[in-house]
Design a protein around this motif. Structure first.
Motif, PDB file in Angstrom:
ATOM      1  N   MET A 129       0.817  -1.185   0.000  1.00  0.00           N
ATOM      2  CA  MET A 129       0.000   0.000   0.000  1.00  0.00           C
ATOM      3  C   MET A 129       0.855   1.241   0.000  1.00  0.00           C
ATOM      4  N   SER A 130       0.797   1.998  -1.054  1.00  0.00           N
ATOM      5  CA  SER A 130       1.440   3.299  -0.953  1.00  0.00           C
ATOM      6  C   SER A 130       1.179   4.117  -2.211  1.00  0.00           C
ATOM      7  N   ARG A 134      -8.318  -2.452  -3.937  1.00  0.00           N
ATOM      8  CA  ARG A 134      -8.973  -2.066  -2.691  1.00  0.00           C
ATOM      9  C   ARG A 134     -10.257  -1.292  -2.964  1.00  0.00           C
ATOM     10  N   GLU A 135     -10.161  -0.341  -3.871  1.00  0.00           N
ATOM     11  CA  GLU A 135     -11.344   0.448  -4.207  1.00  0.00           C
ATOM     12  C   GLU A 135     -12.453  -0.447  -4.752  1.00  0.00           C
ATOM     13  N   LEU A 153     -13.913  -2.571  -1.980  1.00  0.00           N
ATOM     14  CA  LEU A 153     -14.665  -1.736  -1.055  1.00  0.00           C
ATOM     15  C   LEU A 153     -16.005  -1.329  -1.686  1.00  0.00           C
ATOM     16  N   ASP A 154     -15.966  -1.006  -2.957  1.00  0.00           N
ATOM     17  CA  ASP A 154     -17.208  -0.674  -3.648  1.00  0.00           C
ATOM     18  C   ASP A 154     -18.147  -1.884  -3.645  1.00  0.00           C
ATOM     19  N   VAL A 188     -18.214  -4.333  -1.526  1.00  0.00           N
ATOM     20  CA  VAL A 188     -18.715  -4.564  -0.178  1.00  0.00           C
ATOM     21  C   VAL A 188     -19.889  -3.636   0.121  1.00  0.00           C
ATOM     22  N   GLU A 189     -19.787  -2.421  -0.375  1.00  0.00           N
ATOM     23  CA  GLU A 189     -20.832  -1.456  -0.053  1.00  0.00           C
ATOM     24  C   GLU A 189     -22.154  -1.729  -0.765  1.00  0.00           C
ATOM     25  N   ASP A 209      -6.083  -6.436   4.719  1.00  0.00           N
ATOM     26  CA  ASP A 209      -6.263  -5.086   5.260  1.00  0.00           C
ATOM     27  C   ASP A 209      -7.723  -4.844   5.633  1.00  0.00           C
ATOM     28  N   GLU A 256      -9.393  -3.975   9.159  1.00  0.00           N
ATOM     29  CA  GLU A 256     -10.124  -2.733   9.362  1.00  0.00           C
ATOM     30  C   GLU A 256     -11.596  -2.969   9.688  1.00  0.00           C
ATOM     31  N   TYR A 259     -14.035  -4.482   7.771  1.00  0.00           N
ATOM     32  CA  TYR A 259     -15.033  -4.529   6.709  1.00  0.00           C
ATOM     33  C   TYR A 259     -15.484  -5.955   6.411  1.00  0.00           C
TER      34      TYR A 259
END
Lengths: 257, 257
Positions: free
Chosen positions: B1-2, B12-13, B16-17, B19-20, B51, B55, B57
DNA sequence: AAGTGGTCTAGACCACGGC
DNA sequence: CCGTGGTCTAGACCACTTT
């Protein structure tokens, strides 16, 4: 991380041992070199080092190396007993058991421990000292059936969590701790040796075993003049816009003033 | 990650999308499948999922799948402003700026901000409200040179951290927050609408930018009757014997009673 | 048995730091 | 420049859950 004999476990032990023989600020061997020495792939070693960095043993510097970290002034709060916490901070912990009785759980406690209200529960009231100075008052509740033969002497001479693991075979899982500000009562003030209504932390901790069963419920009063909490806040991972969820969790640590 | 355009960031995006759009308890696609869909190796995807699990999720179940996690009752404390924190918890945050002056840092503050004692510093005193109920009093100190043109209105209508990022181009790094129990003074009690000498949290936060320079020093008083902290304790990684160092850091979260 | 996450490999190339 | 950590790959095999 899981199986006992996993390669990562073995590597973790090796690296941790290595770290302990080195001075703060020393650079550990390069990943490629260390991986070869330990006969694992670099990725495996990196996984281990990632953990150790997260836990504060090592710092990484891109392009330079990985270095033994400064011992944190504020040590991370782990699921250790008061005794271990104090030792970690260079104090000599001790304790006096003020009360050790077995009683029926009752409605409120039964809900906390998720047992029947008639279930026998051991209640221990302990004064906790660091370098012989009263630091906290702790009320421990644990199922009597879980700790047969527990004595006041046990509590004074060993960590309760060590006892749970060694004598009673309880493997700890996660715990939740609620922290509130409060002031000391007259009784608490007298026992802690602070003025009445001194600021203090109220900790309420519920600990579960690795299977998720509630092991203990602990209520502690920590004097606020000698105890503080330190939270390390991490920069949130960027997200193009805010969502209903949050970023990485910060760490918290206890320390003495 | 950086790096911004790293593959992990992109993945990740996406995850995360994903998951939402899913319900709590739903299973996300298998790692092998998802990795192929996103055109990355499974190891890369696993790093991202690791990650997200850390966190909060996602939850993993060995042999079964990875599932969308229950939103935590106690949301992890991130380096967000009061405003964001309150919104996260379903409250409507607001604030009143009681004072906004530029003064010389002075000896004590200069040490905190690591500047010269004569350096001009903006001091803002703010009353923070959640659903129009006073929740905290916050005293913010920031280098005047860092925030030219800052007005009381700015502070009332947007998150200070958003302002720092958007208008002043400050990228936040890590912060340290010391937490102590205290009681409210007469002035604080009046402003918060609580009895004098009510238990309260004292937060002292020092925030740095991504380069390590001190950005702000904030002193906050949170009323103890409406605010509590929740620490999630993790089981320590086993070590054959106790060492001078400790295990993994627990997470901490704020929540309302 | 089939599918899932858990671990590990032996490389590759990139980005950063210091000499 | 070279050595370092950072990222990523395309597999392999193991351990667990589910059917």
């Amino acid at each position: 991380m899981s199986a006992w004999g996993s390669k990562s476990e073995r590597v973790r032990e090796h690296v941790l041992d290595l770290v302990e023989t080195m001075a703060v600020g020393d650079r550990i061997p390069a990943e490629r070199k260390l991986a070869e020495e330990l006969d694992v792939s670099r990725m495996t070693l990196r996984g281990v080092i990632d953990d150790l960095v997260r836990e504060g043993y090592l710092n990484r510097r891109h392009g330079s190396g990985s270095y033994v970290a400064e011992p944190k002034i504020a040590q991370p709060l782990t699921m250790t007993s008061f005794s271990d916490d104090m030792r970690l901070r260079g104090f000599v912990p001790s304790g006096r058991t003020l009360e050790l009785v077995t009683v029926a759980a009752g409605a409120r406690l039964a809900r906390r421990l998720q047992v029947s209200p008639t279930e026998p529960v051991v209640r221990a009231l302990r004064l906790r000292l660091a370098d012989d100075v009263p630091m906290a008052i702790e009320t421990l509740h644990v199922l009597a059936a879980l700790v047969p033969g527990l004595t006041a002497d046990d509590l004074e001479h060993s960590s309760f969590y060590d006892l749970l693991a060694a004598r009673y075979g309880v493997q700890l899982g996660t715990g939740a701790q609620v922290i509130e500000p409060t002031v000391t009562s007259e009784e608490e003030s007298a026992r802690l040796g602070v003025p009445v209504h001194s600021p203090a932390f109220l900790f309420e901790r519920t600990t579960r075993d690795s299977a998720g069963a509630v092991v203990e419920f602990v209520r502690s009063i920590y004097r606020g003049d000698r105890y503080q909490l330190t939270a390390t806040l991490l920069a949130p991972k960027r997200r193009d816009q805010d969502r209903a969820r949050s970023g990485p969790a910060p760490t918290i640590a206890e320390s003495h003033s």
